[in-house]
Design a protein around this motif. Structure first.
Motif: not given
Length: 235
Positions: A14, A18-20, A102-104, A135, A139
């Motif tokens: 996180d 990836w964005q969290n 999920v956005e890496c 996630k 990802s």
């Protein structure tokens, strides 16, 4: 045995891969709006943070604990008078967090691709088991890792166990992450390298001073610098 200084590299997940935290901030904003009739937004956030601190020992890290802390905070602020509609909405925004795409982060895939097969890569992340597995799967980064460790917390004991299990001990291991408190300081305490990759939204409870005097502390601006950093350790 290889002559390289590092044989095992651990990565946080996180806000490293990836964005969290940005999604938690958005959820907190929604939560503040739900309680706008009862308290100022800043007060709501303060009470929520207090609840999170209290509850870490009970619920651990992750979205489910965060959701329970929001419910607890709502009941405290409203003195038990929070309408069922508010509680239902809190549960709904918690579920939304659990299903968020999920956005890496930039360079995550390139860094892992450059290291995979040359080093033993292990994902070391804390939080809810199901959510972290979800996630990782979404990802598309899972195939780069030789092992995955989802833990309740990250301490020096945690890193000694993991780097002993998957390698030749902490002295030939590296941990990379955005949290000084969880990823860097305890890894360095075991004798491993600790690499700090700052993220602008790191959770306040993960903030500690940089161990700048530690010989094995490194800081890089993003994951794109990881392959070069690892390659130059022995030079």
């Amino acid at each position: 045995m290889s002559n390289r200084p590092v044989s095992v590299i651990g990565f946080d997940a996180d806000d490293t891969l990836w964005q969290n935290e940005q999604y938690y901030k958005l959820t907190e904003g929604h939560f503040r709006s739900l309680l706008a009739d009862y308290a100022e937004g800043e007060h709501v956030s303060e009470r929520l943070l207090e609840a999170e601190k209290r509850n870490l020992a009970h619920y651990g890290f992750g979205i489910k604990g965060f959701t329970l802390s929001m419910i607890e905070t709502a009941l405290e602020i409203t003195e038990g008078r929070a309408p069922s509609s508010v509680i239902s909405e809190i549960l709904a925004i918690g579920r939304d967090l659990l299903s968020h795409p999920v956005e890496c982060l930039p360079h995550a895939r390139d860094a892992l691709e450059a290291l995979a097969g040359k080093y033993f890569l292990v994902l070391i992340t804390k939080g809810d088991l199901f959510d972290q597995e979800r996630k990782l799967a979404q990802s598309g980064l899972g195939d780069y890792f030789d092992a995955v460790e989802i833990v309740s917390d990250k301490t020096a004991t945690t890193y000694r166990r993991i780097f002993g299990k998957h390698g030749e001990g902490p002295e030939r291991a590296m941990m990379i992450g955005n949290s000084l408190k969880s990823d860097v300081v305890p890894a360095i305490a075991t004798g491993a390298w600790g690499v700090f990759v700052p993220h602008e939204l790191t959770w306040v409870l993960e903030h500690v001073e940089k161990p700048e005097e530690a010989p094995r502390f490194r800081e890089i601006p993003d994951l794109g610098h990881v392959p070069e950093l690892v390659a130059n350790l022995g030079s």
